[in-house]
Design a protein around this motif. Sequence first.
Motif, short mmCIF file in Angstrom:
data_model
loop_
_atom_site.label_atom_id
_atom_site.label_comp_id
_atom_site.label_asym_id
_atom_site.label_seq_id
_atom_site.Cartn_x
_atom_site.Cartn_y
_atom_site.Cartn_z
N ASP B 8 0.63 -1.18 0.07
CA ASP B 8 -0.18 0.29 -0.33
C ASP B 8 0.98 1.12 -0.08
N LEU B 9 1.32 1.79 -0.96
CA LEU B 9 1.79 2.97 -1.07
C LEU B 9 1.13 4.21 -1.46
N GLY B 10 1.87 4.89 0.68
CA GLY B 10 1.34 5.82 0.64
C GLY B 10 1.99 7.44 0.23
N GLY B 11 1.54 8.70 0.68
CA GLY B 11 2.40 10.11 0.50
C GLY B 11 3.64 10.21 1.26
N THR B 12 3.79 8.86 2.16
CA THR B 12 4.46 9.66 3.62
C THR B 12 5.24 8.40 3.59
N SER B 13 4.74 6.96 3.44
CA SER B 13 5.06 5.88 4.02
C SER B 13 4.67 4.58 3.65
N THR B 33 8.60 6.68 2.32
CA THR B 33 8.60 6.86 1.02
C THR B 33 9.24 7.69 0.15
N MET B 34 10.55 7.53 -0.65
CA MET B 34 11.53 8.06 -1.18
C MET B 34 11.10 9.00 -2.16
N SER B 35 10.19 9.68 -1.98
CA SER B 35 9.41 11.17 -3.58
C SER B 35 10.12 11.26 -4.01
N GLN B 36 12.15 12.16 -3.35
CA GLN B 36 12.90 12.83 -3.95
C GLN B 36 13.42 12.21 -5.55
N GLN B 37 14.06 12.87 -6.11
CA GLN B 37 15.08 13.03 -7.89
C GLN B 37 13.22 12.23 -8.39
N LYS B 38 12.18 13.33 -7.81
CA LYS B 38 11.18 12.68 -9.14
C LYS B 38 10.45 12.02 -9.13
N GLY B 39 11.02 10.91 -7.64
CA GLY B 39 9.97 9.72 -7.11
C GLY B 39 10.48 8.74 -8.23
N GLN B 40 11.34 8.60 -8.51
CA GLN B 40 12.65 7.10 -9.00
C GLN B 40 13.47 6.10 -8.34
N LEU B 41 12.88 6.59 -6.79
CA LEU B 41 13.38 6.00 -6.30
C LEU B 41 13.07 4.77 -5.53
N ILE B 42 11.35 5.78 -5.86
CA ILE B 42 10.32 4.58 -4.87
C ILE B 42 10.39 3.36 -4.80
N VAL B 43 9.84 2.40 -6.87
CA VAL B 43 9.79 1.57 -6.66
C VAL B 43 10.73 0.26 -6.19
N PRO B 44 12.23 0.16 -6.57
CA PRO B 44 13.58 0.46 -5.91
C PRO B 44 13.41 -0.19 -4.49
N ASN B 86 1.86 14.23 -5.13
CA ASN B 86 2.92 13.36 -4.16
C ASN B 86 3.97 12.88 -4.33
N LEU B 87 3.53 11.75 -4.55
CA LEU B 87 4.86 10.79 -5.40
C LEU B 87 5.72 11.60 -6.26
N ASN B 88 5.50 12.66 -6.67
CA ASN B 88 5.98 13.11 -7.62
C ASN B 88 5.68 12.17 -9.20
N TRP B 89 5.08 12.03 -8.93
CA TRP B 89 5.07 10.60 -10.85
C TRP B 89 4.12 11.28 -11.10
N VAL B 90 4.42 12.64 -11.77
CA VAL B 90 3.53 13.42 -12.94
C VAL B 90 2.99 12.68 -14.20
N ASN B 91 4.05 12.18 -15.18
CA ASN B 91 3.77 11.52 -16.19
C ASN B 91 3.90 10.52 -15.83
#
Lengths: 322, 322
Positions: B8-13, B33-44, B86-91
Amino acid sequence: MKKIIAIDLGGTSVKIAIVSQQGQIIEKWSLPTMSQQKGQLIVPTIIEAIISKLEERKERVEDYLGIGMGSPGTILKDGSVKGAYNLNWVNPHPVKAIFQQEINLPFVIINDANAAALGELWQGAGKGCSDLVMLTLGTGVGGGIICQNRLIEGSSGSAGEIGHITIDLSNQFQCSCGKKGCLEAIASARGLTNLAKVLAKDYQGSSSAYQAFMVSQTIDAEKLIKAARAKDDFALRIFDEFTKYLGLACSYCANILNPDRIVIGGGISNAGTYLKEAIENHYQHFVFQPIKDQTQITLAELGNDAGILGAGYLLLLKESGK
Amino acid sequence: MKKIIAIDLGGTSVKIAIVSQQGQIIEKWSLPTMSQQKGQLIVPTIIEAIISKLEERKERVEDYLGIGMGSPGTILKDGSVKGAYNLNWVNPHPVKAIFQQEINLPFVIINDANAAALGELWQGAGKGCSDLVMLTLGTGVGGGIICQNRLIEGSSGSAGEIGHITIDLSNQFQCSCGKKGCLEAIASARGLTNLAKVLAKDYQGSSSAYQAFMVSQTIDAEKLIKAARAKDDFALRIFDEFTKYLGLACSYCANILNPDRIVIGGGISNAGTYLKEAIENHYQHFVFQPIKDQTQITLAELGNDAGILGAGYLLLLKESGK
């Protein structure tokens, strides 16, 4: 390939058709609805008509996949129908049981608004779509909903009661269901008269539609829309309110279900593109903007054939295990 | 029996759990949730956490049926996510593709509101039901719809946008979506502040909630509901408007879909029975009367676990071919 027997039961007549699995109407006829004697004669008359037709066509029941039927009223899980007041079926009437006793074929039955929605999905305005909402504008407002090619019936068979959403919180209009402010009390043939009564109270402009209304105290949908089109001021005001509430209701359906199409059918929809565009203008203002171009408003295409085609399609879906 | 990995992915955790096919949470943990760097780190980061957990548990991927994930934003057909601001996943961000490259297991992903609805259906307030609508009341208003045990996603994945139905035609309230009069602009945490601003204008009564609002210019949902319960006049007026519009929105869902249950969840629903009964009173006034006792309003039961359970259940449904 086996054919389908499709029935569209209405308050004054029963339409019956032989339909191919590709959706062609091979033969179609109708008979009067025998609603006297508490509606006990309705089903036997239909069964007799079907048996005679098969004899006339020199066919056997084995040439058919089954029977699909659309009916007014609430359809219960055992295939009984209740609350179909214009058929005099107030208490549950065992339609499916009677059919199955007399004709040895699979039998399915649904509400007539749902049948029309399925018909438009199969062969009409929703061809190629998987998700569709149908609004039927006539004396009342009916609704039928299809999601992912399945009819949405709801937990007690009452899904699609779009005509009875409370859409006018000022509660000016009494609905036949007992509630006030229903969509049906505004956006149906009856609703046009309700709107006219309210707008006439303080009306000061120049309008022949207004003068006609002051004499008759009733609104004919076809004439009203014609007058609006000819820019009659009073008619335009009624038409604008009428289409505003319909556009709003369409926006609710779109926000909640995001179907491919919202199909406008029923007698009033004969007004065509002029009506559709007016509803659409309001709809686009009210709907969640990312859905605006995804869920489109469109006119029904099948007219009176929607019900029989939908009843036939339901049988086809059930027999093919979908 | 194989287990399920649920996310369950949320904006903060990010909440991750190992769930049994019977719906038990076997182990549950969370990470930021590692949303910095355009959210590139979240999934890894999530993938790494899962791989470490399997090593720690001395298990292999073969011990699992697959991975189910809930995410904010719009879920595209290829398993990408877009518009999750809030995850910086705009595109579109290719969540499914990244997972499938790294972990050889079936993967499904849905919107978080839909996940919560599925979770409540499986193990919470909708257990045993086939048709359910879930309204999540938090900063905004989310919606998830299930008909005949299937999630309704709509033709472009936007079904369930109940928060953005235009419910106040006087257009007093600006919504974050750009439209005016949305349910979310009234019946969310933000909406309470909007209502307070309007009601404060001409307010003349005696109320400590009013005095507090005049200082802070903002409403805290929990405090407001507590004050209403203690019969603070200003708080009661806000609470009544708030629950009136929610009751109206519930009546729309009931009329259109006739589900077994409408489940009220999200942070604000912690107010419990007092809130539920107020919504219910308004609902019963607005809904089509034959549906009143068929479609019931109920409180969510799973709290923060609804999302992970729903994500796990979706995977189970897909893998069992339902």
